[in-house]
Motif scaffolding. Structure first.
Motif, PDB file in Angstrom:
ATOM      1  N   GLU A 124     -25.071  -1.080 -64.990  1.00  0.00           N
ATOM      2  CA  GLU A 124     -26.108  -1.929 -64.253  1.00  0.00           C
ATOM      3  C   GLU A 124     -26.054  -1.816 -62.623  1.00  0.00           C
ATOM      4  OE1 GLU A 124     -26.405  -6.049 -65.484  1.00  0.00           O
ATOM      5  OE2 GLU A 124     -26.654  -5.682 -67.648  1.00  0.00           O
ATOM      6  N   LYS A 125     -24.851  -1.971 -62.262  1.00  0.00           N
ATOM      7  CA  LYS A 125     -24.841  -1.653 -60.603  1.00  0.00           C
ATOM      8  C   LYS A 125     -25.292  -0.451 -60.299  1.00  0.00           C
ATOM      9  CE  LYS A 125     -20.818  -0.747 -57.510  1.00  0.00           C
ATOM     10  NZ  LYS A 125     -19.233  -0.503 -57.598  1.00  0.00           N
ATOM     11  N   ALA A 126     -25.034   0.883 -61.158  1.00  0.00           N
ATOM     12  CA  ALA A 126     -25.251   2.023 -60.744  1.00  0.00           C
ATOM     13  C   ALA A 126     -26.911   2.321 -60.637  1.00  0.00           C
ATOM     14  CB  ALA A 126     -24.973   3.290 -61.525  1.00  0.00           C
ATOM     15  N   SER A 127     -27.340   1.561 -61.681  1.00  0.00           N
ATOM     16  CA  SER A 127     -28.824   1.561 -61.782  1.00  0.00           C
ATOM     17  C   SER A 127     -29.730   0.837 -60.583  1.00  0.00           C
ATOM     18  CB  SER A 127     -29.323   0.531 -63.171  1.00  0.00           C
ATOM     19  OG  SER A 127     -30.807   0.627 -63.382  1.00  0.00           O
ATOM     20  N   TYR A 128     -28.947  -0.428 -60.365  1.00  0.00           N
ATOM     21  CA  TYR A 128     -29.567  -1.160 -59.293  1.00  0.00           C
ATOM     22  C   TYR A 128     -29.372  -0.407 -57.894  1.00  0.00           C
ATOM     23  CZ  TYR A 128     -29.034  -4.808 -62.704  1.00  0.00           C
ATOM     24  OH  TYR A 128     -29.039  -5.601 -63.914  1.00  0.00           O
ATOM     25  N   VAL A 129     -28.434   0.257 -57.820  1.00  0.00           N
ATOM     26  CA  VAL A 129     -28.013   1.162 -56.297  1.00  0.00           C
ATOM     27  C   VAL A 129     -29.335   2.146 -56.392  1.00  0.00           C
ATOM     28  CG1 VAL A 129     -26.583   2.907 -55.317  1.00  0.00           C
ATOM     29  CG2 VAL A 129     -25.514   0.707 -56.278  1.00  0.00           C
ATOM     30  N   ALA A 130     -29.330   2.615 -57.547  1.00  0.00           N
ATOM     31  CA  ALA A 130     -30.336   3.774 -57.566  1.00  0.00           C
ATOM     32  C   ALA A 130     -31.644   3.135 -57.217  1.00  0.00           C
ATOM     33  CB  ALA A 130     -30.513   4.284 -58.841  1.00  0.00           C
ATOM     34  N   HIS A 131     -32.165   2.290 -57.692  1.00  0.00           N
ATOM     35  CA  HIS A 131     -33.501   1.464 -57.578  1.00  0.00           C
ATOM     36  C   HIS A 131     -33.446   1.248 -55.783  1.00  0.00           C
ATOM     37  CE1 HIS A 131     -36.752  -1.599 -58.083  1.00  0.00           C
ATOM     38  NE2 HIS A 131     -36.470  -1.871 -57.210  1.00  0.00           N
ATOM     39  N   PHE A 141     -34.227   0.010 -40.824  1.00  0.00           N
ATOM     40  CA  PHE A 141     -33.206  -0.426 -40.524  1.00  0.00           C
ATOM     41  C   PHE A 141     -32.026   0.143 -41.443  1.00  0.00           C
ATOM     42  CE2 PHE A 141     -29.815  -3.767 -41.106  1.00  0.00           C
ATOM     43  CZ  PHE A 141     -29.217  -3.941 -39.818  1.00  0.00           C
ATOM     44  N   LEU A 142     -32.413   0.445 -42.649  1.00  0.00           N
ATOM     45  CA  LEU A 142     -31.454   0.491 -43.909  1.00  0.00           C
ATOM     46  C   LEU A 142     -31.119   1.844 -43.909  1.00  0.00           C
ATOM     47  CD1 LEU A 142     -32.623  -1.892 -46.535  1.00  0.00           C
ATOM     48  CD2 LEU A 142     -30.486  -2.187 -44.887  1.00  0.00           C
ATOM     49  N   GLN A 143     -31.927   2.966 -43.334  1.00  0.00           N
ATOM     50  CA  GLN A 143     -31.847   4.303 -43.462  1.00  0.00           C
ATOM     51  C   GLN A 143     -30.320   4.694 -43.162  1.00  0.00           C
ATOM     52  OE1 GLN A 143     -35.114   6.361 -41.829  1.00  0.00           O
ATOM     53  NE2 GLN A 143     -34.493   5.754 -39.689  1.00  0.00           N
ATOM     54  N   PRO A 147     -28.350   6.645 -48.577  1.00  0.00           N
ATOM     55  CA  PRO A 147     -28.180   5.959 -49.911  1.00  0.00           C
ATOM     56  C   PRO A 147     -26.728   5.579 -50.147  1.00  0.00           C
ATOM     57  CG  PRO A 147     -28.052   8.442 -50.144  1.00  0.00           C
ATOM     58  CD  PRO A 147     -28.170   8.393 -48.653  1.00  0.00           C
ATOM     59  N   LEU A 148     -26.696   4.366 -51.000  1.00  0.00           N
ATOM     60  CA  LEU A 148     -25.261   3.997 -51.261  1.00  0.00           C
ATOM     61  C   LEU A 148     -24.718   4.672 -52.347  1.00  0.00           C
ATOM     62  CD1 LEU A 148     -26.610  -0.075 -51.387  1.00  0.00           C
ATOM     63  CD2 LEU A 148     -25.230   1.227 -49.701  1.00  0.00           C
ATOM     64  N   ASP A 149     -23.428   4.856 -52.437  1.00  0.00           N
ATOM     65  CA  ASP A 149     -22.662   5.475 -53.475  1.00  0.00           C
ATOM     66  C   ASP A 149     -22.388   4.266 -54.685  1.00  0.00           C
ATOM     67  OD1 ASP A 149     -21.009   6.777 -55.196  1.00  0.00           O
ATOM     68  OD2 ASP A 149     -19.626   7.287 -53.825  1.00  0.00           O
TER      69      ASP A 149
END
Length: 626
Positions: A124-131, A141-143, A147-149
């Protein structure tokens, strides 16, 4: 908070971290220091904190000073009681490893050190990170952080300043937060992070998330299970946004007659998604009915039939015997339709409910397989009163859900017709007012039981002095929208007035009236040296937004950035001010559910609710001359 007469803290989460004994003790220490020095500033906290129970045995003053210098570089900053409590909690959390071996750890400290007891689903964590990477990757601001790992704790670290979650809410429901109100500078202090999280939680409530058990400190600390739970709610709202008759009138194809249409309208988005899925499965010859997104889809066969029905030209899965291989091919086929990879074959086989729901919602978004026949659009447009959600209906629905009652309201007018939801809401705002022995819990098959529930709703309303002349329980059962909205407004207003009344320090338990709220607002603005005035809650001059910005500035001077405020002379300027007002109010801690249009059009009810919420926040501050 009804009937509460102890030490009151504006932030409900902060209130719940202490017993009244602890609050009185800490309040006494704070007041003593305030009397001795005139006012408390950051630079006097080290010796003060170093003497407090729980810190004096495990941390030295220099360590406290170093922590404060890092978190609050402005040493002359004035500290109020709420910030005093926040610093105390932060220090205890920071020294938790040291104090873990000390006999007599505090009960509220355990909450900051036990997240390891909660199981974190890495898929779930990986899925939310992908989203997040997909939808926020280009945010200015976030770029620099994306991407998060998913293999690291980057997600939990990034949420700590509050910006990511605010941006995610706007990705789910654009325009919910005026991003001018988000604190985005580098090196946010504790207060600024807390403001962002307060804005996030109040905005999450305003789009339908349940955040009763989540506090700002949970997010500041990046508690994994709570962070993931909130993120899933936000993502789910985005993925299920089109599962209603207003956005997708073709869903009318799922039912046969008007009675079924009423049932369809009352369905939660998840149930609507299941109904859509079973509609296609039945046509495809699948013999079972899918009732959940877990055990019923674990073997992948339902997905194989669904994709065969929606895209037969791509179907290659019906004859596969191995469930793992079938799950793999199902995901590949969905990706050919343009679906994002929200889950792995393992998640299908293991029946992960959240990820399977997200997977089906993605399929619906990219290929719903419903008729393009204009008759369904025309039919939906013949019932505008039923399908077009009014602003007041939306506000009352969100407000009821924010109360933390057991039943979640998806369709206001349909869900309250059996009376149960209204009884739950009444018991929340006026504890003990409902006779539950005379109430019938859903599902209710006998119509007269619904009438009995609604009759009690009317009876309780009359005891609370609601204006209910010639209103009967049967009016609610029959779905009389005008009367239902009138009842809900009186209930919402009663709740606001009771909350204000129970701030006894300021009101001495006296009754609060609409006129009293009006006078308070005008006096606050006048005391701040400004000249704006509200003649009534329907004063057309309020449409510019200037009065409310001056009121917000009066209760917390630093919260309004006047460089962002327009004169409010035309529709565009009024809209800019109105969106800013709502986000600033939520950033302070006000729980409001109105829309910018309610301010611009001066909706009397929503204007009163906004003013009462600002008043409640202001009077609830531990210090101040409100």
């Amino acid at each position: 908070m009804l009937g509460y007469g102890g030490v009151l803290v504006a932030d409900p989460w902060l209130q719940n971290q202490f017993t009244q004994v602890e609050l009185r003790r800490l309040r006494s220490k704070f007041v003593s220091a305030e009397r001795e020095m005139g006012h408390v500033t950051v630079n006097v906290l080290p010796p003060l904190m170093g003497k407090l129970k729980g810190l004096n045995q495990v941390v030295m003053e220099p360590e406290i000073a170093n922590f404060l210098a890092e978190s609050y570089p402005d040493t002359n900053r004035e500290v109020d009681f709420e910030l005093f409590l926040q610093v105390y909690l932060d220090l205890k959390a920071k020294v938790a490893p040291k104090s873990s071996s000390v006999k007599g750890c505090w009960s509220f400290l355990k909450a900051t050190t036990t997240t390891h007891l909660h199981t974190i689903n890495e898929s779930e964590k990986a899925s939310y990170v992908a989203h997040i990477n997909n939808y926020l990757g280009e945010d200015p601001f976030l770029q620099k952080y994306l991407p998060l790992d998913p293999a690291t704790n980057d997600l939990f670290n990034l949420v700590k300043d509050g910006v990511l979650l605010c941006k995610l809410i706007n990705a789910a429901v654009p325009g919910t937060i005026d991003e001018r109100a988000i604190n985005t500078k580098q090196g946010l202090n504790h207060w600024e992070r807390n403001e962002n999280h307060t804005l996030c939680l109040n905005s999450a409530k305003a789009i339908g998330c349940i955040v009763v058990n989540i506090g700002t400190q949970d997010l500041i600390e990046g508690r994994p299970h709570l962070v993931l739970g909130l993120i899933f709610q936000i993502i789910k709202i985005k993925l299920l946004a089109d599962l209603n008759l207003k956005k997708t009138p073709q869903l009318m194809e799922l039912v046969d007659d008007n009675k079924d249409v009423e049932e369809l309208m009352s369905l939660a988005p998840e149930k609507m998604l299941l109904k859509w899925m079973n509609f296609h499965l039945k046509r495809a010859g699948y013999k079972k009915t899918v009732t959940n997104f877990s055990s019923d889809v674990k073997d992948g066969r339902a997905y194989a039939y669904l994709l065969d029905a929606l895209a037969p030209e791509l179907s290659q899965t019906l004859d596969i015997k191995d469930r793992n291989e079938r799950a793999k091919r199902v995901i590949e086929q969905a990706e050919m339709l343009g679906c994002e990879r929200y889950l792995s074959p393992k998640d299908i086989v293991e029946g992960s409910p959240n990820l399977n729901l997200a997977f089906v919602a993605q399929i619906f978004q990219h290929k719903n397989g419903l008729s393009s026949d204009n008759k369904y659009i025309s039919l939906s447009q013949t019932m505008p009163g039923d399908i077009q959600v009014s602003r007041e209906e939306r506000a009352f629905q969100l407000w009821i859900n924010s109360l933390g009652i057991v039943t979640y309201v998806n369709n206001l007018f349909e869900d309250i017709r059996n009376g149960w939801v209204l009884l739950e809401a009444l018991d929340k705002v006026s504890p003990g007012s409902v006779n539950w022995r005379q109430a019938t819990k859903p599902p209710i098959k006998m119509p007269f039981r619904k009438v009995e529930n609604c009759n009690q709703v009317i009876k309780v309303g009359k005891r609370l002095n609601f204006s209910l002349v010639n209103v009967a329980g049967s009016d609610i059962v029959q779905g009389n929208k005008k009367l239902i909205l009138a009842y809900l407004w009186q209930l919402m207003r009663f709740n606001s007035l009771q909350l204000l009344k129970n701030l006894r320090f300021h009101t001495q338990g006296k009754e609060i009236s609409d006129a009293g709220i009006l006078d308070w607002a005008n006096n606050k603005v006048k005391e701040s040296g400004r000249t704006s005035r509200m003649e009534s809650f329907k004063d057309k001059n309020l449409s510019s937004g200037i009065f409310f910005l001056e009121l917000l500035s009066a209760v917390e001077p630093r919260v309004v950035n006047w460089k962002l405020v327009t004169r409010g002379v035309n529709d565009e300027e009024k809209m800019l001010n109105a969106t800013y007002i709502i986000s600033v109010a939520r950033k302070l801690g006000c729980s409001v559910f109105l829309l910018p249009e309610d301010i611009i059009e001066v909706n009397q009810k929503m204007i009163l609710a906004l003013t009462a919420s600002i008043m409640y926040w202001s009077l609830g501050k531990p210090r101040g001359n409100s």
